[in-house]
Design a protein around this motif. Structure first.
Motif, PDB file in Angstrom:
ATOM      1  N   GLY A  93      -2.575  -3.868  -2.000  1.00 43.61           N
ATOM      2  CA  GLY A  93      -2.001  -4.784  -1.071  1.00 43.61           C
ATOM      3  C   GLY A  93      -2.904  -6.442  -0.446  1.00 43.61           C
ATOM      4  N   VAL A 152      -5.440   1.208  -4.580  1.00 46.92           N
ATOM      5  CA  VAL A 152      -3.945   0.643  -3.359  1.00 46.92           C
ATOM      6  C   VAL A 152      -4.650   0.570  -2.763  1.00 46.92           C
ATOM      7  CG1 VAL A 152      -3.556   1.769  -1.209  1.00 46.92           C
ATOM      8  CG2 VAL A 152      -3.643   3.262  -3.003  1.00 46.92           C
ATOM      9  N   LEU A 153      -5.488  -0.805  -2.027  1.00 44.57           N
ATOM     10  CA  LEU A 153      -6.129  -1.368  -1.331  1.00 44.57           C
ATOM     11  C   LEU A 153      -6.118  -2.842  -1.751  1.00 44.57           C
ATOM     12  CD1 LEU A 153      -8.750   0.408   1.233  1.00 44.57           C
ATOM     13  CD2 LEU A 153      -6.492  -1.335   2.535  1.00 44.57           C
ATOM     14  N   GLN A 180       2.721   2.473  -3.393  1.00 49.11           N
ATOM     15  CA  GLN A 180       1.792   2.829  -4.787  1.00 49.11           C
ATOM     16  C   GLN A 180       1.348   4.586  -4.893  1.00 49.11           C
ATOM     17  OE1 GLN A 180      -0.461   0.191  -6.558  1.00 49.11           O
ATOM     18  NE2 GLN A 180       1.132  -0.188  -5.348  1.00 49.11           N
ATOM     19  N   ILE A 191       0.966  -1.112  -0.049  1.00 52.50           N
ATOM     20  CA  ILE A 191       0.487  -0.017   0.061  1.00 52.50           C
ATOM     21  C   ILE A 191       1.201   1.332  -0.104  1.00 52.50           C
ATOM     22  CG2 ILE A 191      -2.127   1.600   1.522  1.00 52.50           C
ATOM     23  CD1 ILE A 191      -2.645  -1.352   1.508  1.00 52.50           C
TER      24      ILE A 191
END
Length: 202
Positions: free
Chosen positions: A101, A97-98, A88, A85
């Motif tokens: 992850g 972003v998530l 990014q 994360i």
């Protein structure tokens, strides 16, 4: 060309490191096999140690407890999740972003078969489900400042929105992995995650 073995910090692995990694892998493989064959709750640490050819004392040098024998290295999970994360670009949206992850932690599994058995055990064992929820809440708190920093609005508003977004992402991962297990491991979890997220976001 054969890739050089490395430690979790990225440095080249010594002979001691490689020996430790092999021993850890053997114990993990043995534990997962026994959990699959006879159930998580029905399998004892003593049995795992005996089947792996080590003492219980040796086993506990590698793992803190029985739950760790699912191969769920929580420190590594947290490191990979937060690093993915944090890496990014600034212009990336919070959902993007998530997702990065989620993809990074899914890639920690060594094979589809291993991933399937681990998720199946977690979703069908009450004690593991409870432990997973507790860990997820801690991970969400770890991610809060990273996601909040990417959210617009005032500090209070950003915190509320960040918690909602992070919680939704984790809920979608749970829904995706449960669906994947129920479907016998067909397809890709990350694609199911995208479907779940799309359903939530409308």
């Amino acid at each position: 060309m054969k890739q050089e073995a490395r430690t979790a910090t990225g440095t080249p692995a010594t002979l001691w490191d490689r020996t430790r990694q092999l021993a850890s892998r053997e114990i993990l493989d043995t534990a997962l096999r026994l959990f699959t064959e006879q159930g998580y709750d029905e399998t004892t640490v003593a049995q795992i140690a005996r089947e792996a050819g080590v003492s219980q004392r040796t086993l506990f040098r590698y793992f803190h407890g029985k739950e760790d024998l699912l191969g769920a290295d929580q420190d590594r999970f947290r490191q990979v999740l937060t690093a993915a994360i944090g890496e990014q670009p600034d212009e990336a949206g919070v959902w993007e972003v998530l997702r990065a992850g989620v993809a990074a932690v899914l890639a920690l599994h060594e094979s589809r078969e291993q991933a399937f058995e681990r998720f199946r055990l977690v979703h069908t064992t009450a004690s593991l489900r409870a432990g997973r929820l507790e860990k997820q809440l801690r991970f969400q708190e770890d991610l809060l400042p990273l996601i909040e920093a990417r959210m617009g609005g005032g500090a209070g508003t950003a915190a509320v929105r960040a918690r909602a977004v992070i919680g939704t992402s984790f809920a979608c991962l749970d829904a995706a992995s449960m669906t994947w297990v129920a479907g016998g491991g067909q397809g890709e979890i990350i694609d199911l995650y995208d479907d779940c997220l799309a359903a939530v976001r409308g």
